[in-house]
Design a protein around this motif. Structure first.
Motif, PDB file in Angstrom:
ATOM      1  N   GLN A 146      -0.963  -6.019   8.408  1.00  0.00           N
ATOM      2  CA  GLN A 146      -1.315  -4.766   8.825  1.00  0.00           C
ATOM      3  C   GLN A 146      -0.061  -3.846   8.830  1.00  0.00           C
ATOM      4  OE1 GLN A 146      -4.422  -3.764   9.962  1.00  0.00           O
ATOM      5  NE2 GLN A 146      -4.914  -5.719   9.428  1.00  0.00           N
ATOM      6  N   THR A 147       1.131  -4.462   8.449  1.00  0.00           N
ATOM      7  CA  THR A 147       2.451  -3.616   8.321  1.00  0.00           C
ATOM      8  C   THR A 147       2.474  -3.064   6.575  1.00  0.00           C
ATOM      9  OG1 THR A 147       3.562  -4.588  10.155  1.00  0.00           O
ATOM     10  CG2 THR A 147       4.733  -3.315   8.476  1.00  0.00           C
ATOM     11  N   TYR A 148       2.167  -4.033   6.026  1.00  0.00           N
ATOM     12  CA  TYR A 148       2.280  -3.974   4.610  1.00  0.00           C
ATOM     13  C   TYR A 148       1.495  -2.698   3.975  1.00  0.00           C
ATOM     14  CZ  TYR A 148       5.293  -7.682   3.907  1.00  0.00           C
ATOM     15  OH  TYR A 148       6.417  -8.818   4.072  1.00  0.00           O
ATOM     16  N   LYS A 149       0.148  -2.640   4.548  1.00  0.00           N
ATOM     17  CA  LYS A 149      -0.919  -1.909   4.035  1.00  0.00           C
ATOM     18  C   LYS A 149      -0.741  -0.457   4.188  1.00  0.00           C
ATOM     19  CE  LYS A 149      -4.471  -1.659   7.561  1.00  0.00           C
ATOM     20  NZ  LYS A 149      -5.960  -2.266   7.651  1.00  0.00           N
ATOM     21  N   LYS A 150       0.242  -0.243   5.168  1.00  0.00           N
ATOM     22  CA  LYS A 150       0.477   1.200   5.410  1.00  0.00           C
ATOM     23  C   LYS A 150       1.189   1.890   4.318  1.00  0.00           C
ATOM     24  CE  LYS A 150       0.719   0.621  10.665  1.00  0.00           C
ATOM     25  NZ  LYS A 150       1.648   0.513  11.733  1.00  0.00           N
ATOM     26  N   GLY A 291      -4.329   6.346  -2.439  1.00  0.00           N
ATOM     27  CA  GLY A 291      -3.190   6.673  -1.518  1.00  0.00           C
ATOM     28  C   GLY A 291      -2.201   5.719  -1.415  1.00  0.00           C
ATOM     29  N   GLY A 292      -1.457   5.849  -0.349  1.00  0.00           N
ATOM     30  CA  GLY A 292      -0.171   4.972   0.211  1.00  0.00           C
ATOM     31  C   GLY A 292       0.884   5.705   0.202  1.00  0.00           C
TER      32      GLY A 292
END
Length: 324
Positions: A146-150, A291-292
Motif C-alpha cells: 500500500q506504500t509502494y503503490k503510491k 501514472g505514478g
C-alpha cells in the motif's frame, strides 16, 4: 523522509530481528530443557510475532492509522467463492515452481512437513494457515504494498511479492512465494480489499494442512510410514540426490504439471477479470498501471535487507549441499 525509505527500513529491521531472534531461540532450545519442551506452536507464534510487532510499532511510531494501510472493504459471498476457485486454478503453477526449486533445495518443504506431522489439525489450521494469512498479508499486501503503490503500481506489485518470497528465508519457498505474492497483490486491487488476499493465502495454507493430515493414510496404503517417507527426503535437492532415471521421471512430472499450469493459469486470468467486474473495479484494473511518481522504491536499507536474506539463504543452501 519518504514513506518508501521508511518501509524499506522497516523491512530491514524485520529481517534483522527475525533472523537474530530465530537463531538465538534455536541456540537456547538446544541448551535449555524448558525451551526444548515447548510445543511447536510457540515457535510458530514467535515467528509471526517477529513480523507483526515491528509493523504495528512502525504504524504507531509514524502516527499512521492501521486502516490506512489495510484496504478492508467487505467482499460478498460470490467474490469469496470466485477467489477460492481462482486460487486453486493458480495452484498447478505453484506446484511447478515448487518442484523446480526442489531440484536444488528441498529443506523448506521438508521442514514444513515435519512441523505439521502428527499435530492437531485444528491447531495446525490456526497457527499454520490462519495466523500467517493474517499477519503476512498485513505486512506485505498492507504496509509494504500500500506504500509502494503510491509511487508506481507494477514495481510495487513485483517488489512486494519479491520481499514476500525473501521472508520465507529459503530457496525452496522463495520462488513460489514470489509468484504467490504477485498474485495476491493483483487480487487486492481486483477487490479493493485485503480480505481477498487473506482468503487466498489461507486457502493455500489450509490445503497444505489438510494434505499433510491425509499423508499418514496415504503412506499406510503404500505400505510405509510418514516418518520413513520424510527420512527418505535427502537434503541438497533432488538434482543432487536422485539417480538419473529418477530425475528423468521427476522432470517429466514437472513438464506434465507445466502443461496443466498453462491451462489453469489462463483460466485464473479469466476468473480474475470476473472478480474485478463483480466488484466494479475492472475499469480501475485496466488503468492501474498508468501514472505514478518518480519516487524511488529501491533504497540502501532495502538492498541491505535483501543482501542479508540472500546471504542467509546461501549459507543455509551451502549447509544443505555439504550434508549430501
Amino acid at each position: 523522509m519518504s514513506r518508501n525509505k521508511s518501509v524499506n527500513r522497516l523491512f530491514l529491521a524485520v529481517v534483522v530481528i527475525y533472523i537474530g531472534v530465530s537463531l538465538a531461540f534455536s541456540l537456547l532450545r538446544a541448551h535449555v530443557p524448558f525451551l526444548a519442551e515447548l510445543p511447536i506452536y510457540f515457535s510458530l507464534l514467535l515467528s509471526q510475532s517477529l513480523i507483526f510487532v515491528p509493523c504495528f510499532v512502525y504504524c504507531k511510531w509514524k502516527h499512521i492509522k492501521v486502516r490506512e494501510l489495510i484496504p478492508y472493504r467487505k467482499i460478498n459471498f460470490v467474490t469469496i467463492i470466485l477467489v477460492v476457485i481462482c486460487t486453486y486454478l493458480m495452484y498447478p503453477l505453484i506446484v511447478v515452481l515448487n518442484a523446480v526449486s526442489m531440484l536444488f533445495s528441498n529443506s523448506g518443504t521438508a521442514v514444513v512437513t515435519e512441523l505439521m506431522q502428527g499435530q492437531n489439525i485444528i491447531l495446525n489450521t490456526l497457527f499454520m494457515a490462519l495466523l500467517p494469512a493474517c499477519v503476512e498479508e498485513f505486512m506485505f499486501r498492507g504496509v509494504l504494498f500500500q506504500t509502494y503503490k503510491k509511487s508506481k503500481m507494477l514495481p510495487a506489485i513485483l517488489l512486494s511479492g519479491f520481499l514476500f518470497g525473501c521472508m520465507h528465508m529459503n530457496l525452496n519457498q522463495f520462488i513460489y512465494a514470489f509468484a504467490l505474492g504477485v498474485y495476491l497483490a493483483f487480487l487486492v486491487e481486483a477487490t479493493g480489499s485485503i480480505f481477498s488476499s487473506m482468503l487466498a493465502h489461507f486457502t493455500l495454507n489450509f490445503t497444505s494442512v489438510v494434505m499433510t493430515f491425509l499423508l499418514p493414510q496415504i503412506y499406510d496404503m503404500l505400505g510405509t510410514s510418514q516418518t520413513e517417507a520424510i527420512q527418505q527426503v535427502q537434503p541438497g535437492g533432488y538434482a543432487a540426490t536422485m539417480e538419473n532415471s529418477q530425475l528423468a521421471v521427476f522432470l517429466m512430472g514437472i513438464m506434465i504439471w507445466l502443461a496443466i499450469a498453462l491451462g489453469t493459469t489462463c483460466a485464473a486470468v479469466g476468473m480474475y477479470i470476473a472478480i474485478s467486474k463483480i466488484n466494479g473495479r475492472w475499469g480501475y484494473v485496466k488503468k492501474m498501471f498508468r501514472g505514478g511518481t518518480r519516487e524511488r522504491l529501491i533504497t540502501i536499507a532495502l538492498i541491505l535487507g535483501i543482501v542479508i536474506v540472500f546471504a542467509f539463504m546461501g549459507f543455509s543452501l551451502y549447509l544443505e549441499w555439504t550434508a549430501v
